[in-house]
Design an enzyme around this catalytic site. Structure first.
Site, PDB file in Angstrom:
ATOM      1  N   GLY A  55       0.379  43.841  24.830  1.00 34.99           N
ATOM      2  CA  GLY A  55       1.813  44.148  24.839  1.00 34.99           C
ATOM      3  C   GLY A  55       2.193  44.765  26.172  1.00 34.99           C
ATOM      4  O   GLY A  55       1.318  45.234  26.912  1.00 34.99           O
ATOM      5  N   CYS A  82      -6.401  44.047  25.093  1.00 37.61           N
ATOM      6  CA  CYS A  82      -5.537  44.601  26.143  1.00 37.61           C
ATOM      7  C   CYS A  82      -4.829  45.872  25.644  1.00 37.61           C
ATOM      8  O   CYS A  82      -5.471  46.888  25.458  1.00 37.61           O
ATOM      9  CB  CYS A  82      -4.577  43.532  26.643  1.00 37.61           C
ATOM     10  SG  CYS A  82      -3.864  43.972  28.238  1.00 37.61           S
ATOM     11  N   TYR A  83      -3.521  45.821  25.363  1.00 42.21           N
ATOM     12  CA  TYR A  83      -2.852  47.023  24.839  1.00 42.21           C
ATOM     13  C   TYR A  83      -3.555  47.492  23.564  1.00 42.21           C
ATOM     14  O   TYR A  83      -3.705  48.696  23.343  1.00 42.21           O
ATOM     15  CB  TYR A  83      -1.371  46.738  24.547  1.00 42.21           C
ATOM     16  CG  TYR A  83      -0.645  47.944  23.966  1.00 42.21           C
ATOM     17  CD1 TYR A  83      -0.097  48.917  24.791  1.00 42.21           C
ATOM     18  CD2 TYR A  83      -0.544  48.116  22.588  1.00 42.21           C
ATOM     19  CE1 TYR A  83       0.530  50.035  24.267  1.00 42.21           C
ATOM     20  CE2 TYR A  83       0.084  49.236  22.050  1.00 42.21           C
ATOM     21  CZ  TYR A  83       0.618  50.188  22.894  1.00 42.21           C
ATOM     22  OH  TYR A  83       1.238  51.285  22.370  1.00 42.21           O
ATOM     23  N   HIS A 169      -7.880  38.858  28.119  1.00 50.59           N
ATOM     24  CA  HIS A 169      -7.231  38.042  27.079  1.00 50.59           C
ATOM     25  C   HIS A 169      -8.120  36.847  26.720  1.00 50.59           C
ATOM     26  O   HIS A 169      -8.081  35.830  27.409  1.00 50.59           O
ATOM     27  CB  HIS A 169      -5.865  37.541  27.567  1.00 50.59           C
ATOM     28  CG  HIS A 169      -4.851  38.634  27.640  1.00 50.59           C
ATOM     29  ND1 HIS A 169      -4.085  39.000  26.562  1.00 50.59           N
ATOM     30  CD2 HIS A 169      -4.512  39.466  28.651  1.00 50.59           C
ATOM     31  CE1 HIS A 169      -3.301  40.002  26.897  1.00 50.59           C
ATOM     32  NE2 HIS A 169      -3.542  40.315  28.157  1.00 50.59           N
ATOM     33  N   GLU A 171      -7.658  34.828  24.442  1.00 50.55           N
ATOM     34  CA  GLU A 171      -6.852  33.772  23.833  1.00 50.55           C
ATOM     35  C   GLU A 171      -6.296  32.748  24.824  1.00 50.55           C
ATOM     36  O   GLU A 171      -5.891  31.667  24.423  1.00 50.55           O
ATOM     37  CB  GLU A 171      -5.696  34.387  23.021  1.00 50.55           C
ATOM     38  CG  GLU A 171      -4.628  35.140  23.819  1.00 50.55           C
ATOM     39  CD  GLU A 171      -4.971  36.609  24.114  1.00 50.55           C
ATOM     40  OE1 GLU A 171      -6.170  36.919  24.155  1.00 50.55           O
ATOM     41  OE2 GLU A 171      -4.053  37.410  24.333  1.00 50.55           O
ATOM     42  N   SER A 223      16.752  15.360  17.293  1.00 51.55           N
ATOM     43  CA  SER A 223      17.099  15.171  18.707  1.00 51.55           C
ATOM     44  C   SER A 223      16.441  13.918  19.263  1.00 51.55           C
ATOM     45  O   SER A 223      16.746  13.499  20.369  1.00 51.55           O
ATOM     46  CB  SER A 223      16.611  16.374  19.506  1.00 51.55           C
ATOM     47  OG  SER A 223      15.191  16.349  19.541  1.00 51.55           O
ATOM     48  N   GLY A 224      15.516  13.342  18.506  1.00 51.20           N
ATOM     49  CA  GLY A 224      14.773  12.197  19.032  1.00 51.20           C
ATOM     50  C   GLY A 224      13.447  12.641  19.616  1.00 51.20           C
ATOM     51  O   GLY A 224      12.572  11.839  19.882  1.00 51.20           O
ATOM     52  N   GLY A 225      13.301  13.941  19.824  1.00 53.66           N
ATOM     53  CA  GLY A 225      12.037  14.474  20.340  1.00 53.66           C
ATOM     54  C   GLY A 225      11.014  14.552  19.219  1.00 53.66           C
ATOM     55  O   GLY A 225      11.353  14.388  18.035  1.00 53.66           O
ATOM     56  N   VAL A 226       9.776  14.834  19.607  1.00 50.60           N
ATOM     57  CA  VAL A 226       8.703  14.835  18.623  1.00 50.60           C
ATOM     58  C   VAL A 226       8.892  15.911  17.556  1.00 50.60           C
ATOM     59  O   VAL A 226       8.650  15.668  16.369  1.00 50.60           O
ATOM     60  CB  VAL A 226       7.311  14.923  19.323  1.00 50.60           C
ATOM     61  CG1 VAL A 226       7.262  16.040  20.314  1.00 50.60           C
ATOM     62  CG2 VAL A 226       6.196  15.100  18.328  1.00 50.60           C
ATOM     63  N   ASP A 227       9.385  17.092  17.952  1.00 50.99           N
ATOM     64  CA  ASP A 227       9.447  18.212  17.003  1.00 50.99           C
ATOM     65  C   ASP A 227      10.368  17.908  15.828  1.00 50.99           C
ATOM     66  O   ASP A 227       9.976  18.016  14.663  1.00 50.99           O
ATOM     67  CB  ASP A 227       9.935  19.493  17.702  1.00 50.99           C
ATOM     68  CG  ASP A 227       9.243  19.698  19.024  1.00 50.99           C
ATOM     69  OD1 ASP A 227       8.098  19.250  19.131  1.00 50.99           O
ATOM     70  OD2 ASP A 227       9.849  20.271  19.942  1.00 50.99           O
ATOM     71  N   SER A 228      11.606  17.524  16.150  1.00 54.58           N
ATOM     72  CA  SER A 228      12.543  17.302  15.041  1.00 54.58           C
ATOM     73  C   SER A 228      12.167  16.047  14.256  1.00 54.58           C
ATOM     74  O   SER A 228      12.425  15.969  13.052  1.00 54.58           O
ATOM     75  CB  SER A 228      13.983  17.238  15.547  1.00 54.58           C
ATOM     76  OG  SER A 228      14.107  16.276  16.550  1.00 54.58           O
ATOM     77  N   LYS A 371       3.315  22.607  20.878  1.00 52.78           N
ATOM     78  CA  LYS A 371       3.607  21.171  20.925  1.00 52.78           C
ATOM     79  C   LYS A 371       2.396  20.300  20.593  1.00 52.78           C
ATOM     80  O   LYS A 371       2.505  19.337  19.834  1.00 52.78           O
ATOM     81  CB  LYS A 371       4.136  20.838  22.322  1.00 52.78           C
ATOM     82  CG  LYS A 371       4.520  19.415  22.562  1.00 52.78           C
ATOM     83  CD  LYS A 371       5.854  19.057  21.978  1.00 52.78           C
ATOM     84  CE  LYS A 371       6.991  19.501  22.849  1.00 52.78           C
ATOM     85  NZ  LYS A 371       8.297  19.321  22.229  1.00 52.78           N
TER      86      LYS A 371
END
Ligand code: XMP
Length: 515
Positions: A55, A82-83, A169, A171, A223-228, A371
């Protein structure tokens, strides 16, 4: 519902979600909660281990973020990153100070004891540091596991109490053995199960969506994108024709985009798509607006107005309560502080740009994902590669690729240049090698000479980036002859443009889009 194996308490690091994501790669089901989550709620989830994230704050400052210290008495192992490490050191009586030599970027991990989280980790592996404070004195009962050039205490542990703390980190992808270290903690130390996978995720999301929607309808913003498209497919699997996928043509689409999206839905998903032509409304509202954040907010609000109007047309059996969107984790983390105290970078239209007056309840099944995980989910759902590998396209569309005010004339100029760029990327095979590629209209004019005549015309910026999750990106090293061809074609074929420049900025310090 999945049983949570590891619970991450978020102190606001931009990387928090990456912890969950790395663990998911090992099949460990992980959830994130804010650092101030109540102890009873943590107990109720019965995690097998707890991770305290990084953080931006300093543990010795007044008002520093502190979790309920009861987490150390739950009897499950704790890992501080870290934090999180600095909090552990401070809480158990060690000390944390401002480091004289701060460390941002790569460091070499010198292992003192290859035990616990460092079991089986090779010496001198690269880890990613990002800290201004450091632990100066470790608490009683703790031992050193590793150090680096600038940081004496890189990894410490109290084996008895099963508390581990690391300064770097693990990750982020740049930490060479970071995934293994997290796996050591989750699987070897906490005994977490490794049975989570995309198939389970799809099943449990479909079940959740059925439960949420009950017998009602859900409007799905496409939207035509992969997500939606993945969200629409998930919903279609969950509630069939009760999902109403709506694609808004806001006049800020790329060339031929509307037809391409309509065809894609028709041919690949069998989900009936509704297109709303809202070009006049959006462009009218954007008239005279120059500020990037104002543009984003106007677009976000107008989307909701259009969706609400559309919902009224389908509400024969009562109100449509839900709006589903393909919001991903990077949109969330860069837009608003939802789970922890992270900083706002820009208002992604489907997160920070939504108006307070919105009546819909949001459904965002991909909110925790990146993504590439969404693409994996799409594959699990049997969606075709041509849909899954499309470049991301932002909700606010070309409005954030035209610097300053948006008008029809500039949109057309940008579309024509952008189409040439994409054609060249497809024909050279580079489309699939980059994360995203597009043109930006800079609204900067410069002098040129064409056919013995002076020109004073517009500049187009060509941008192509490589990325894994959009959180960080590097500019793509496109071959010079390809760039030359793109530049020649744009200048020759698009009247009004006499100069093409290539953006060589990575993220950070830039962002992928210009606004
Ligand atoms: P930035 O510019 O923030 O972009 O580095 C990261 C990724 O997010 C996309 N992007 C958006 N997507 N609504 C979206 O759906 C938005 O408001 C938005 N803004 C940026 C961007 O295209 C890139 O892939």
């Amino acid at each position: 519902m999945n049983q949570v194996e590891i619970l991450v308490l978020d102190f606001g690091s931009q990387y928090t979600q990456l912890i969950a994501r790395r663990l998911r790669e090992y099949g460990v089901y992980t959830e994130i909660v804010p650092y101030f989550e109540k102890l009873e709620d943590i107990k109720a989830r019965a995690p097998k281990g707890i991770i305290l994230s990084g953080g931006p704050a300093s543990v010795y400052e007044e008002g520093a973020y502190k979790p309920d210290s009861g987490v150390f008495a739950l009897g499950v192992p704790v890992l501080g990153i870290c934090y999180g490490m600095q909090y552990i050191a401070d809480f158990f009586g060690g000390s944390v100070v401002r480091a004289e030599e701060q460390e941002f970027g790569k460091a070499e991990l010198e292992i003192i004891q290859a035990k616990g989280v460092l079991e089986g980790i090779k010496n001198k592996s690269i880890v990613w540091m990002s800290h201004a404070d450091k632990v100066e004195k470790i608490p009683e009962g703790f031992v050193e596991l590793a150090k680096s050039g600038n940081t004496h205490y890189c990894a410490i542990a109290d084996f008895e109490r099963k508390i581990y703390a690391i300064q770097y980190h693990p990750e982020v992808v740049h930490s060479e053995c970071g995934g293994e270290m997290l796996k050591n903690f989750a699987v070897n130390i906490c005994g977490a199960k490794t049975s989570w996978n995309m198939h389970n995720f799809a099943e449990s999301e479909i079940a959740k969506l059925r439960e949420i929607a009950k017998d009602g309808k859900v409007l799905c913003a496409v939207s035509g994108g992969v997500d939606s498209s993945v969200v629409a497919t998930l919903l279609y699997r969950a509630i069939g024709e009760r999902v109403i996928p709506v694609f808004v043509d806001h006049g800020l689409l790329r060339a031929d985009e509307r037809e391409a999206v309509e065809a894609m839905f028709r041919e690949n998903l069998g989900v009936p798509l509704i297109t709303v032509d809202a070009r006049e409304i959006f462009l009218g509202k954007l008239k005279g607006v120059r500020d990037p954040e104002v543009k984003r907010k106007i677009i976000g609000e107008t989307f909701i107005e259009v969706f609400e109007a559309e919902a009224k047309k389908h509400n024969a059996n009562g109100e449509i309560k839900f709006l589903a969107q393909g919001t991903l984790y990077p949109d969330v983390i860069e837009s608003v502080s939802v789970k922890g105290p992270s900083k706002t970078i820009k208002s992604h239209h489907n997160v920070g740009g939504l108006p307070d007056w919105m009546k819909f309840e949001l459904i965002e099944p991909l909110r925790e994902l990146f993504k590439d995980e969404v693409r994996a989910l799409g594959r699990e759902l049997g969606m075709p590669e041509s849909m899954l590998m499309r470049h991301p396209f932002p909700g606010p569309g070309l409005a954030i690729r035209i610097m300053g005010e948006v008008n029809e004339e500039d949109l057309e100029l940008l579309r024509r240049a952008d189409r040439i760029f994409l054609q060249e990327l497809h024909s050279s095979g580079y489309y699939d090698k980059v994360w995203q590629a597009f043109c930006v209209l800079l609204n900067v004019k410069s002098v040129g000479v064409m056919g013995d005549n002076r020109t004073y015309d517009n500049t187009i910026c060509v941008r192509a980036v490589e990325a894994l999750d959009g959180m960080t990106a590097t500019f793509a090293h496109l071959p010079h002859d390809l760039l030359e061809r793109i530049s020649n074609r744009i200048i020759n074929e698009v009247e009004g443009i006499n100069r093409v420049v290539y953006d060589i900025t990575s993220k950070p310090p830039g962002t992928i889009e210009w606004e």
